[in-house]
Design an enzyme around this catalytic site. Structure first.
Site, PDB file in Angstrom:
ATOM      1  N   ASN A 188       0.525  -1.007   0.224  1.00 32.58           N
ATOM      2  CA  ASN A 188      -0.028   0.288   0.167  1.00 32.58           C
ATOM      3  C   ASN A 188       0.931   1.349  -0.257  1.00 32.58           C
ATOM      4  OD1 ASN A 188      -1.908   2.124   1.163  1.00 32.58           O
ATOM      5  ND2 ASN A 188      -3.478   0.514   1.711  1.00 32.58           N
ATOM      6  N   HIS A 299     -12.203   7.954   4.873  1.00 32.34           N
ATOM      7  CA  HIS A 299     -12.963   8.026   4.287  1.00 32.34           C
ATOM      8  C   HIS A 299     -14.571   6.900   4.629  1.00 32.34           C
ATOM      9  CE1 HIS A 299      -9.741   4.975   1.433  1.00 32.34           C
ATOM     10  NE2 HIS A 299      -9.921   6.212   0.899  1.00 32.34           N
TER      11      HIS A 299
END
Length: 322
Positions: A188, A299
């Site tokens: 990531n 998010h």
């Protein structure tokens, strides 16, 4: 033992679906990406982002007013993009790691977006790309946790359950990256300090480190740090290290996606501080150049937030002199 602290977070904006990839370019402009479309009912539908002709966006954000505008909606050969990570080069261009389209470059000067890389030096399709960082020589390192880019269909089992993630090296001046002989369980975020390359492996909650022994050559893979366990409130029970950035003292700040904290590790990988966030899913972070101000994407509200850290961020490649 790590100390948990609460700092004052200020929300700059929201409405960036799947907010990711915060970055300043050399012109002083701030950008972030919105990789996921919004359905009519307001939910972000994770599966729908991979349908043909559905494209995420690159936004330019006014940090004073919170206003943001779409400056690029990447789409090539009928396939929309899912831009995830961003970096700037010395000319102010934004390089984008895209989960559907590979490695892209956006030019603010003419508003054009190029698809620079679709295959590696062996002719294999790139994995969907997630994040990227320039080293001191202007070479680009890119994480590729995804299954192969469009036109291949996304394989979520491959992405999340198997060690299929790849790491790519793109030499300065080239357009075809080399795949490193390494695999990861969802690689990531990525960061570099001196001759150390650090890669977030989300599914194991680990930060993996390599020694950069020469241009494009790595050795001595090892686990540098492990994030604390958290209650990941999603159907797959998935969470872990996402984007990350160094400060000038060599501390690594890591967005703990699903963990609700920014984890701060010392220069030798010891967890020293946990910054509690006003959201559960921080996705990435980026320091304003020559400043203690740090910008965080997340998010929960699909927003961009700012807070003041104890010291300045480490200068990125494009803000250093050569």
């Amino acid at each position: 033992m790590a100390v948990t602290i609460e700092l004052k977070f200020k929300k700059i904006c929201d409405g960036l679906d799947g907010s990711e990839g915060p970055v300043f370019n050399t012109k002083g402009d701030f950008y972030a990406v919105a990789p996921m479309p919004t359905l009519e009912d307001g939910r972000v539908e994770e599966a729908s982002q991979f349908l043909d002709k559905i494209a995420g966006n690159l936004h330019k954000v006014n940090l004073d007013t919170g206003e943001h505008e779409v400056v690029c909606t990447p789409q090539f050969e009928g396939y929309g993009g899912r831009p995830a990570g961003c970096q700037s080069d010395k000319n102010g261009n934004i390089w984008i790691a895209d989960m559907r389209l590979g490695i892209l470059k956006y030019s603010p000067e003419d508003g054009k977006c190029q698809q620079l890389s679709k295959v590696d030096s062996s002719g294999n399709a790139l994995n969907g790309c997630n994040d990227l960082v320039f080293d001191k020589d202007g070479n680009l390192w890119v994480t590729g946790p995804g299954s192969p880019i469009a036109p291949s269909a996304e394989d979520r089992t491959l992405i999340f359950q198997k060690p299929s993630g790849r790491l790519y090296f793109l030499e300065n001046g080239n357009t075809i990256p080399v795949a490193m002989d390494e695999t990861f369980r969802f690689c990531n975020g990525i960061a570099i300090r001196d001759n150390l390359l650090l890669v977030a492996e989300t599914m194991t909650r680990s930060i993996i480190v390599f020694d950069v022994v020469s241009s494009g050559k790595l050795s001595n893979r090892r686990v540098w740090a492990t994030l604390p366990k958290a209650d990941y409130d999603n159907p797959m029970n998935v969470g872990g290290p996402d984007g990350m950035d160094f400060d000038v003292n060599g501390n690594l700040l890591v967005a703990h996606h699903g963990g609700g904290h920014l984890e701060v590790f010392s220069a030798n990988g010891v967890l020293k501080t946990r910054i509690k966030c006003p959201f559960k899913q921080p996705s990435n972070l980026h320091f304003k150049p020559a400043s203690r101000t740090c910008y965080v994407t997340e998010h929960d509200f699909n927003g961009v937030w700012e807070f003041e850290w104890e010291c300045e961020g480490m200068p990125m490649y494009h803000f250093t002199s050569q």
